[in-house]
Design an enzyme around this catalytic site. Structure first.
Site, PDB file in Angstrom:
ATOM      1  N   ASN A 158       0.797  -1.223   0.000  1.00 43.56           N
ATOM      2  CA  ASN A 158       0.000   0.000   0.000  1.00 43.56           C
ATOM      3  C   ASN A 158       0.833   1.279   0.000  1.00 43.56           C
ATOM      4  O   ASN A 158       0.359   2.322  -0.471  1.00 43.56           O
ATOM      5  CB  ASN A 158      -0.935   0.013   1.210  1.00 43.56           C
ATOM      6  CG  ASN A 158      -2.071  -0.979   1.082  1.00 43.56           C
ATOM      7  OD1 ASN A 158      -3.052  -0.743   0.395  1.00 43.56           O
ATOM      8  ND2 ASN A 158      -1.934  -2.120   1.743  1.00 43.56           N
ATOM      9  N   ASP A 213      11.042   1.968  26.248  1.00 36.54           N
ATOM     10  CA  ASP A 213      10.503   1.987  27.597  1.00 36.54           C
ATOM     11  C   ASP A 213       9.204   1.186  27.679  1.00 36.54           C
ATOM     12  O   ASP A 213       8.423   1.129  26.736  1.00 36.54           O
ATOM     13  CB  ASP A 213      10.222   3.437  28.021  1.00 36.54           C
ATOM     14  CG  ASP A 213       9.564   3.525  29.377  1.00 36.54           C
ATOM     15  OD1 ASP A 213      10.238   3.208  30.367  1.00 36.54           O
ATOM     16  OD2 ASP A 213       8.373   3.876  29.431  1.00 36.54           O
ATOM     17  N   GLU A 267      13.203  -2.583  27.726  1.00 32.03           N
ATOM     18  CA  GLU A 267      12.993  -2.564  29.170  1.00 32.03           C
ATOM     19  C   GLU A 267      11.892  -3.582  29.458  1.00 32.03           C
ATOM     20  O   GLU A 267      10.709  -3.291  29.322  1.00 32.03           O
ATOM     21  CB  GLU A 267      12.579  -1.174  29.651  1.00 32.03           C
ATOM     22  CG  GLU A 267      12.537  -1.076  31.174  1.00 32.03           C
ATOM     23  CD  GLU A 267      11.486  -0.123  31.699  1.00 32.03           C
ATOM     24  OE1 GLU A 267      11.618   0.298  32.852  1.00 32.03           O
ATOM     25  OE2 GLU A 267      10.514   0.179  30.993  1.00 32.03           O
TER      26      GLU A 267
END
Length: 704
Positions: free
Chosen positions: A62, A360, A416
């Site tokens: 696409n 994170d 993490e």
């Protein structure tokens, strides 16, 4: 030629039609060789890979290529064109109308600055150049978007793609600053991306706290004052926190409001570029702490309710809210959200030349429960069951695929992640998620538990060693004794757990002996050395902890009367030759440089030959020719202690925590050569005899 220009060339080839698709099916032969227990979950591993492959294939079909798809920042947002006209594109599917206003039109809602609605929820605006050919919106003009709701109300919003936002001194709400400096004010990079080094030694840091003064430090100050310290200590990577703009300073950067804007509280975008380039000049890798796991709930200066609805960038309903973090959760199935987040990753590389990312909150992303209230036992059903959020996992797989495909020479990604999800740090083609490293988050927890709940005589060495070595084979971990998490108010750093109030009265070299300080300094060194020696394939230290920074970290907020007293790093303590902080700093420097010399982090094998609970002695070997010896006993020293050694030869001490320059008691003679004896001991082919004083760690290297 800059390395990123080489990548841009290869990216151009991809844009012209070169397929960058991985194999349609993962090759699980190596996966099962590494971990035969995963065979039970083969169907689920293949299903996840299929979801990733189908999404990637859909992007290729696409958008032409994932390379084009990740350049959203070149189309969306507010851009000056070559003829000095302005072109603006925004995605706001729930909006009834949209306006651009600012200094340039006296903040009026004018029809000539109204966007026109296009397909797929997009809005378009073109502002022609002025009659004199100049741009109608000047550099540093203040701007806002006006979103017209379906009830007729117009609400202020900031462009999600804004390059810079800033807060006026008298108003607690951020506003967009149109950033388009003239060429002579634009920072010109001088250095290429450093190639990632084995044995990554990361200095985790926050620009704003990087000063001994009670203020928000700047990019310039970090470049001039902190980078030389990092170079001196020997770290080869910097991990920058709280760079993505966040309205609430005390969030530590984890409540992001503007994803493409470098925080203006530290300075300008050009000054951040200089910081990164200066680090590169020293061969230091720079990682960005990226927050794609959630976003701030702010509306006027955040992404929340950007188009007036609860959805847009986020899930609607309960799935769109993180109760513990009080934040919004992205909808990773939405096409334009994927474009926004993937383009965001690319933006920080192309614009600022970051070398990789520490993602994170990966645990929160991986599970529908966000990991809350779930003590992971390690049973594989916990990882391959219905609790796993496939959509979030596929987004992470897609991110790692495009980052490592477009930037293979330098890219580093870190997760993490605390649950221990298998295959997180294995290649996508093996059914993995593609991360290079995960944080060994159990290690700091065990140190805090030991220091908080156990007397020295009762330390359980088996448990400590198990935690340091309990990681998935062939999935690299970053070991650390403490990070920013342990420095925050409400917790204590290791130095504070060890020495507490005594740090205020007995850290002077003239203060005389103190058993608490003596113990604290000794154990601080030993804990760090055994962590970097045994805990992983990389190492991390949080800014200031290398010299035992006192106290906690607390950002200015209402609860502390907006005080900066605990929101700083007192480097002056380490520089003061009258204080003992210098000795911890000396030891950290020696430890990091020793790893650089012997490269044990990149050595896959280590062998723990002894963990004697009563003697409190630990011995292990790493990198073939290094022997680490630790005596954690609070008062017993051992003469002619028999230590097993595999490789025969002559050994000498190359690091001694008891040395004078590290505030030790100078009990070891570094001129002594230690010769092996060809008699097996502790499952090693040879042995040596050593003197190992109490609360001392030594590293011995084979020299002949």
């Amino acid at each position: 030629m800059y390395r990123h220009e080489i990548n841009a060339s290869s990216s151009a080839n991809m844009a012209q039609g070169e397929s960058n698709l991985p194999p349609p099916e993962p090759n699980l032969d190596k996966t099962f060789q590494l971990d035969g227990y995963l065979r039970t979950y083969e169907h689920e591993i293949r299903r996840r890979y299929k979801c990733f492959y189908e999404l990637l294939n859909k992007i290729e079909e696409n958008e032409g290529s994932v390379e084009k798809f990740t350049r959203g920042y070149q189309v969306f947002g507010i851009h000056r064109q070559r003829d000095n006209s302005i072109n603006a594109v925004e995605w706001a599917p729930g909006a009834a109308g949209m306006y651009l206003r600012g200094d340039f039109n006296n903040w009026q809602f004018e029809e000539k600055f109204a966007f026109k609605k296009g397909d797929f929820g997009r809005w378009h605006l073109t502002i022609p150049a002025n009659e004199d050919g100049s741009c109608p919106i000047k550099h540093q003009t203040k701007l806002k978007l006006g979103i017209r709701l379906h009830n007729g109300e117009i609400v202020d919003r900031i462009c999600p793609w804004a390059k810079m936002v800033a807060r006026p001194a008298t108003v607690p709400i951020f506003e967009q600053i149109y950033w388009d400096p003239p060429d002579h004010e634009t920072y010109k990079f001088r250095n290429v991306h450093p190639r990632p080094q084995k044995g990554l030694k990361i200095y985790e840091c926050h620009v704003g706290i990087a000063s001994w003064e009670g203020k928000v430090a700047t990019y310039k100050q970090f470049t001039q004052n902190v980078i030389p310290r990092i170079v001196d200590l020997g770290y080869n990577a910097i991990q920058l926190m709280a760079i993505m703009e966040h309205a609430y300073y005390a969030s530590f950067g984890y409540q992001v409001t503007s994803f493409f804007a470098a925080s203006s509280r530290y300075g300008s975008p050009e000054e951040l570029k200089e910081l990164v380039d200066t680090a590169h000049d020293h061969g230091i890798v720079v990682l960005l702490d990226i927050v794609h796991s959630h976003a701030s709930k702010n509306t006027v200066d955040g992404l929340n309710q950007f188009d007036g609805t609860n959805s847009c960038y986020f899930h609607d309903g309960p799935r769109g809210f993180h109760d513990l973090w009080d934040s919004r959760l992205f909808n990773y199935t939405e096409w334009e959200v994927l474009r926004f987040l993937l383009s965001n990753l690319r933006w920080w590389i192309e614009e600022y030349r970051f070398d990789g990312f520490r993602f994170d909150g990966v645990t929160s992303m991986l599970y529908h429960s966000h990991g809350m209230g779930h003590g992971f036992s390690g049973h594989y059903d916990e990882y391959f069951g219905l609790n796993t959020d496939t959509e979030s996992l596929v987004y992470l797989m897609l991110s790692n695929h495009f980052l490592h495909s477009l930037y293979p020479e330098f890219m580093i990604t870190v997760a993490e992640e605390v649950s221990g999800m298998p295959l997180l740090c294995r290649p996508l083609e093996e059914g993995g998620a593609g991360f290079d490293y995960r944080l060994a988050m159990a290690i700091p927890d065990v140190w805090i538990k030991v220091l908080k709940h156990t007397s020295d005589e009762d330390w359980n060495l088996d448990n400590i060693i198990h935690t340091l070595t309990n990681r998935r084979y062939a999935e690299k971990c970053i070991a650390y004794a403490e990070s920013h998490d342990q420095a925050l108010v409400g917790d204590k750093t290791i130095a504070f757990w060890l020495m507490d109030k005594e740090m205020y009265t007995h850290m002077s070299v003239y203060s005389g002996p103190n058993i608490i300080i003596d113990r604290g300094i000794a154990l601080h060194k030993m804990i760090r050395l055994i962590t970097i020696g045994l805990g992983g394939e990389a190492y991390l230290n949080f800014i200031g902890n290398e010299f035992g920074h006192p106290e906690w970290l607390d950002f200015p907020r209402i609860g502390n009367n907006e005080s900066f007293h605990y929101c700083r790093r007192q480097f002056n303590l380490a520089d003061d030759k009258v204080l003992k902080y210098q000795y911890l700093n000396n030891f950290d420097r020696a430890m990091i440089h020793l790893e650089t010399k012997y490269k044990w982090l990149s050595h896959p094998q280590n062998y723990v030959s002894l963990k004697h609970q009563d003697d409190k002695v630990i011995v292990f070997e790493r990198a073939d020719t290094l022997v680490f010896i630790f005596n954690f006993h609070p008062h017993k020293s051992y003469t002619d202690y028999k230590v097993g050694v595999q490789v025969p030869g002559t050994y000498e001490i190359v690091l001694d925590s008891d040395a004078e320059e590290f505030c030790g008691h100078k009990r070891l003679d570094h001129n002594v050569k230690y010769h092996t004896f060809p008699e097996p001991w502790c499952n090693r082919a040879n042995h040596i005899f050593v003197y190992i004083p109490s609360r001392t760690a030594i590293v011995m290297a084979k020299v002949a």
